[in-house]
Enzyme design. Structure first.
Site, PDB file in Angstrom:
ATOM      1  N   CYS A 240     -31.330 -12.700  76.847  1.00  0.00           N
ATOM      2  CA  CYS A 240     -30.257 -11.949  76.164  1.00  0.00           C
ATOM      3  C   CYS A 240     -30.797 -12.204  74.598  1.00  0.00           C
ATOM      4  O   CYS A 240     -32.128 -12.392  74.260  1.00  0.00           O
ATOM      5  CB  CYS A 240     -28.712 -12.055  76.221  1.00  0.00           C
ATOM      6  SG  CYS A 240     -28.400 -13.681  75.777  1.00  0.00           S
ATOM      7  N   GLY A 241     -30.040 -12.060  73.514  1.00  0.00           N
ATOM      8  CA  GLY A 241     -30.077 -12.259  72.295  1.00  0.00           C
ATOM      9  C   GLY A 241     -30.393 -13.527  71.954  1.00  0.00           C
ATOM     10  O   GLY A 241     -31.267 -14.011  71.146  1.00  0.00           O
TER      11      GLY A 241
END
Length: 284
Positions: A240-241
């Protein structure tokens, strides 16, 4: 939803077990910096009775320049002992966060070899919406021994992910929003390129949740992975981030019985910062 003390439990289950002597409740709320919310201050104002606060940023690897990387074993042991969380405890983790950060702390416990750990389905919002009890008093903490056996197979570093991307022998699943995955939206962290890991599939974490923040049933979870083009016969790497919402994908994989999964801890905060790593844009 079927209660499972190793993955996900309902508010009804937690309410029924709240006074169990070996239950430990943890508030793992973490908010994106842009929200301006203070997770610890909100915890101090109101939390589920007896809950301890787990600071995702503080209980992390301070040697890394990357955000909230998994803590070293020694740090995890000392922090959990001080919080009175240890061997023989059933742990239930909740949050009040838009990014469902409880799953990240569930994964952290799993990384440390602790399996009697569940996320509260629907989190603090559901608990409050049902009019259940909260308090603003800190819990009484008693030191508790904790035994840790780090499960190295649950985490992946940039070299391992680069190899998986090149070989195509894993499904790399990205929990970020579609626009960020495609490279059409700027990253919230400055200095990062836009796009995704070549060969990865996009499954925004919100597609795994119902409107009330609870996790979808197993059939719907499986369908969401398949609609994202994920081959569930392959081992999975979630990303993800910065490694928070990736854990929601990991929890969902565990719920559907897919045991061969790991999490890319550096996630896009790391991959997007290296100019020599390939990136892809668009849907593919």
């Amino acid at each position: 939803m079927q209660d499972d003390p190793k993955t996900l439990v309902s508010t009804e289950w937690l309410a029924a077990h709240l006074n169990d002597p070996d239950l430990r409740v943890i508030d793992a709320s973490w908010h994106m910096p842009a929200t301006g919310r203070d997770a610890r201050a909100e915890y101090e104002d109101a939390h589920i009775p007896g809950a301890r606060f787990f600071d995702v940023d503080a209980i992390s690897d301070g040697r890394s320049a990357l955000p909230h990387m998994a803590p070293p074993v020694e740090m995890f042991i000392s922090r959990m002992r001080a919080m009175g969380v240890g061997d023989g405890h059933q742990v239930v983790i909740y949050d009040s966060s838009d990014v469902r950060s409880a799953a990240r702390v569930w994964w952290t416990f799993r990384l440390m070899g602790k399996t009697d750990v569940a996320v509260l389905d629907g989190g603090f919002a559901k608990w409050q919406a049902e009019g259940r009890e909260t308090e603003d008093m800190p819990p009484i903490l008693r030191d508790r021994h904790i035994t840790v056996q780090r499960q190295a197979g649950l985490v992946r570093d940039v070299t391992q992910v680069a190899a998986a991307s090149k070989l195509g022998d894993h499904e790399i699943i990205d929990a970020r929003a579609v626009e960020r995955f495609r490279g059409e939206a700027a990253e919230p962290r400055p200095g990062l390129r836009s796009g995704h890991i070549p060969g990865s599939k996009n499954l925004p974490f919100g597609r795994l949740l119902n409107d009330d923040g609870t996790m979808k049933d197993e059939a719907a979870l499986r369908a969401a992975f398949e609609q994202a083009g994920v081959d569930l016969s392959k081992p999975a790497i979630t990303t993800c981030g910065s490694g928070v919402t990736a854990a929601i994908l990991s929890l969902a994989l565990e719920r559907i019985g897919h045991r061969n999964h790991s999490l890319y801890d550096g996630s896009w905060a790391e991959w997007g910062s290296f100019a020599d790593l390939n990136i892809a844009t668009g849907d593919a």
